[in-house]
Design a protein around this motif. Structure first.
Motif, PDB file in Angstrom:
ATOM      1  N   PRO A  43       0.801  -1.235   0.000  1.00 27.77           N
ATOM      2  CA  PRO A  43       0.000   0.000   0.000  1.00 27.77           C
ATOM      3  C   PRO A  43       0.831   1.281   0.000  1.00 27.77           C
ATOM      4  O   PRO A  43       0.303   2.348  -0.295  1.00 27.77           O
ATOM      5  CB  PRO A  43      -0.843  -0.097   1.263  1.00 27.77           C
ATOM      6  CG  PRO A  43      -0.519  -1.374   1.914  1.00 27.77           C
ATOM      7  CD  PRO A  43       0.531  -2.075   1.137  1.00 27.77           C
ATOM      8  N   ILE A  44       2.113   1.187   0.293  1.00 29.12           N
ATOM      9  CA  ILE A  44       2.970   2.369   0.287  1.00 29.12           C
ATOM     10  C   ILE A  44       3.163   2.904  -1.136  1.00 29.12           C
ATOM     11  O   ILE A  44       3.467   4.076  -1.338  1.00 29.12           O
ATOM     12  CB  ILE A  44       4.330   2.071   0.961  1.00 29.12           C
ATOM     13  CG1 ILE A  44       5.063   3.378   1.260  1.00 29.12           C
ATOM     14  CG2 ILE A  44       5.176   1.148   0.108  1.00 29.12           C
ATOM     15  CD1 ILE A  44       6.264   3.215   2.153  1.00 29.12           C
ATOM     16  N   LEU A  45       2.980   2.041  -2.132  1.00 33.16           N
ATOM     17  CA  LEU A  45       3.172   2.445  -3.519  1.00 33.16           C
ATOM     18  C   LEU A  45       1.989   3.284  -4.000  1.00 33.16           C
ATOM     19  O   LEU A  45       0.847   3.062  -3.606  1.00 33.16           O
ATOM     20  CB  LEU A  45       3.336   1.222  -4.414  1.00 33.16           C
ATOM     21  CG  LEU A  45       4.551   0.350  -4.118  1.00 33.16           C
ATOM     22  CD1 LEU A  45       4.561  -0.877  -5.030  1.00 33.16           C
ATOM     23  CD2 LEU A  45       5.838   1.130  -4.267  1.00 33.16           C
ATOM     24  N   THR A  46       2.292   4.254  -4.863  1.00 30.28           N
ATOM     25  CA  THR A  46       1.258   5.117  -5.441  1.00 30.28           C
ATOM     26  C   THR A  46       1.206   4.898  -6.943  1.00 30.28           C
ATOM     27  O   THR A  46       2.078   4.229  -7.515  1.00 30.28           O
ATOM     28  CB  THR A  46       1.565   6.599  -5.159  1.00 30.28           C
ATOM     29  OG1 THR A  46       2.783   6.952  -5.823  1.00 30.28           O
ATOM     30  CG2 THR A  46       1.699   6.863  -3.659  1.00 30.28           C
ATOM     31  N   ASP A  47       0.224   5.494  -7.576  1.00 29.85           N
ATOM     32  CA  ASP A  47       0.095   5.358  -9.027  1.00 29.85           C
ATOM     33  C   ASP A  47       1.323   5.912  -9.753  1.00 29.85           C
ATOM     34  O   ASP A  47       1.664   5.447 -10.833  1.00 29.85           O
ATOM     35  CB  ASP A  47      -1.168   6.057  -9.523  1.00 29.85           C
ATOM     36  CG  ASP A  47      -2.434   5.289  -9.148  1.00 29.85           C
ATOM     37  OD1 ASP A  47      -2.346   4.057  -8.956  1.00 29.85           O
ATOM     38  OD2 ASP A  47      -3.507   5.914  -9.062  1.00 29.85           O
ATOM     39  N   GLU A  48       1.983   6.886  -9.164  1.00 27.77           N
ATOM     40  CA  GLU A  48       3.190   7.440  -9.775  1.00 27.77           C
ATOM     41  C   GLU A  48       4.319   6.403  -9.814  1.00 27.77           C
ATOM     42  O   GLU A  48       5.211   6.481 -10.654  1.00 27.77           O
ATOM     43  CB  GLU A  48       3.663   8.688  -9.022  1.00 27.77           C
ATOM     44  CG  GLU A  48       2.753   9.887  -9.206  1.00 27.77           C
ATOM     45  CD  GLU A  48       1.502   9.847  -8.347  1.00 27.77           C
ATOM     46  OE1 GLU A  48       1.507   9.176  -7.283  1.00 27.77           O
ATOM     47  OE2 GLU A  48       0.504  10.455  -8.744  1.00 27.77           O
ATOM     48  N   ASP A  49       4.299   5.451  -8.907  1.00 25.31           N
ATOM     49  CA  ASP A  49       5.340   4.416  -8.860  1.00 25.31           C
ATOM     50  C   ASP A  49       5.185   3.380  -9.973  1.00 25.31           C
ATOM     51  O   ASP A  49       6.106   2.621 -10.247  1.00 25.31           O
ATOM     52  CB  ASP A  49       5.332   3.714  -7.496  1.00 25.31           C
ATOM     53  CG  ASP A  49       5.662   4.668  -6.372  1.00 25.31           C
ATOM     54  OD1 ASP A  49       6.536   5.534  -6.577  1.00 25.31           O
ATOM     55  OD2 ASP A  49       5.046   4.559  -5.302  1.00 25.31           O
ATOM     56  N   LYS A  50       4.050   3.374 -10.611  1.00 24.36           N
ATOM     57  CA  LYS A  50       3.798   2.400 -11.683  1.00 24.36           C
ATOM     58  C   LYS A  50       4.847   2.530 -12.785  1.00 24.36           C
ATOM     59  O   LYS A  50       5.335   1.520 -13.302  1.00 24.36           O
ATOM     60  CB  LYS A  50       2.392   2.632 -12.239  1.00 24.36           C
ATOM     61  CG  LYS A  50       1.923   1.593 -13.211  1.00 24.36           C
ATOM     62  CD  LYS A  50       0.478   1.883 -13.596  1.00 24.36           C
ATOM     63  CE  LYS A  50      -0.077   0.825 -14.490  1.00 24.36           C
ATOM     64  NZ  LYS A  50      -1.476   1.083 -14.847  1.00 24.36           N
ATOM     65  N   ALA A  51       5.213   3.751 -13.126  1.00 21.38           N
ATOM     66  CA  ALA A  51       6.222   3.958 -14.176  1.00 21.38           C
ATOM     67  C   ALA A  51       7.586   3.447 -13.733  1.00 21.38           C
ATOM     68  O   ALA A  51       8.363   2.956 -14.550  1.00 21.38           O
ATOM     69  CB  ALA A  51       6.302   5.435 -14.542  1.00 21.38           C
ATOM     70  N   LEU A  52       7.895   3.554 -12.442  1.00 23.27           N
ATOM     71  CA  LEU A  52       9.178   3.063 -11.938  1.00 23.27           C
ATOM     72  C   LEU A  52       9.254   1.538 -11.995  1.00 23.27           C
ATOM     73  O   LEU A  52      10.319   0.975 -12.216  1.00 23.27           O
ATOM     74  CB  LEU A  52       9.404   3.542 -10.505  1.00 23.27           C
ATOM     75  CG  LEU A  52       9.513   5.048 -10.317  1.00 23.27           C
ATOM     76  CD1 LEU A  52       9.565   5.390  -8.837  1.00 23.27           C
ATOM     77  CD2 LEU A  52      10.735   5.581 -11.029  1.00 23.27           C
ATOM     78  N   ILE A  53       8.137   0.903 -11.783  1.00 24.51           N
ATOM     79  CA  ILE A  53       8.092  -0.560 -11.793  1.00 24.51           C
ATOM     80  C   ILE A  53       8.172  -1.080 -13.220  1.00 24.51           C
ATOM     81  O   ILE A  53       8.771  -2.113 -13.486  1.00 24.51           O
ATOM     82  CB  ILE A  53       6.826  -1.057 -11.069  1.00 24.51           C
ATOM     83  CG1 ILE A  53       6.961  -0.714  -9.583  1.00 24.51           C
ATOM     84  CG2 ILE A  53       6.609  -2.538 -11.279  1.00 24.51           C
ATOM     85  CD1 ILE A  53       5.700  -0.837  -8.809  1.00 24.51           C
ATOM     86  N   GLY A  54       7.605  -0.349 -14.141  1.00 24.86           N
ATOM     87  CA  GLY A  54       7.698  -0.721 -15.547  1.00 24.86           C
ATOM     88  C   GLY A  54       6.795  -1.881 -15.920  1.00 24.86           C
ATOM     89  O   GLY A  54       5.838  -2.194 -15.223  1.00 24.86           O
ATOM     90  N   GLU A  55       7.141  -2.505 -17.021  1.00 27.73           N
ATOM     91  CA  GLU A  55       6.340  -3.606 -17.543  1.00 27.73           C
ATOM     92  C   GLU A  55       7.172  -4.875 -17.580  1.00 27.73           C
ATOM     93  O   GLU A  55       8.331  -4.869 -17.225  1.00 27.73           O
ATOM     94  CB  GLU A  55       5.829  -3.264 -18.939  1.00 27.73           C
ATOM     95  CG  GLU A  55       4.887  -2.077 -18.938  1.00 27.73           C
ATOM     96  CD  GLU A  55       4.275  -1.813 -20.295  1.00 27.73           C
ATOM     97  OE1 GLU A  55       4.494  -2.614 -21.231  1.00 27.73           O
ATOM     98  OE2 GLU A  55       3.579  -0.808 -20.417  1.00 27.73           O
ATOM     99  N   GLY A  56       6.552  -5.936 -18.012  1.00 28.45           N
ATOM    100  CA  GLY A  56       7.221  -7.224 -18.095  1.00 28.45           C
ATOM    101  C   GLY A  56       6.313  -8.304 -17.543  1.00 28.45           C
ATOM    102  O   GLY A  56       5.104  -8.129 -17.445  1.00 28.45           O
TER     103      GLY A  56
END
Length: 96
Positions: A43-56
């Protein structure tokens, strides 16, 4: 626009295009479901972190998310544990 394009395509080509669009929609849905499960787990992650996590793959995204969440939690803990230092005026504690 799609109607005009449809007129130029054969039935097989239209079906192939529609199938590819359906596959892409399913892939996008699956990626979004992975992101939802990641946010539930971290839950600490935000929608902005989605780009940092990337795809795969789901495994790769989950592993990167866990690493990022751990770093964010460590940073939050460090901030909570930091003892604020009092501000000292340079002339304090001087003897005349």
């Amino acid at each position: 626009m799609k109607t005009y394009e449809d007129e130029k395509l054969s039935e097989t080509e239209r079906l192939q295009r529609d199938l590819e669009e359906a596959h892409q929609a399913i892939a996008n849905y699956k990626k979004e479901q992975v992101w939802v499960s990641i946010k539930q787990a971290h839950p600490i992650l935000t929608d902005e972190d989605k780009a940092l996590i990337g795809e795969g793959s789901e495994e790769a995204m989950t592993a990167r998310a866990a690493k990022l969440a751990a770093r964010l939690e460590q940073a939050q803990a460090a901030l909570r544990d930091a003892v604020p230092q009092p501000i000292r005026h340079p002339h304090m504690n001087r003897t005349p």
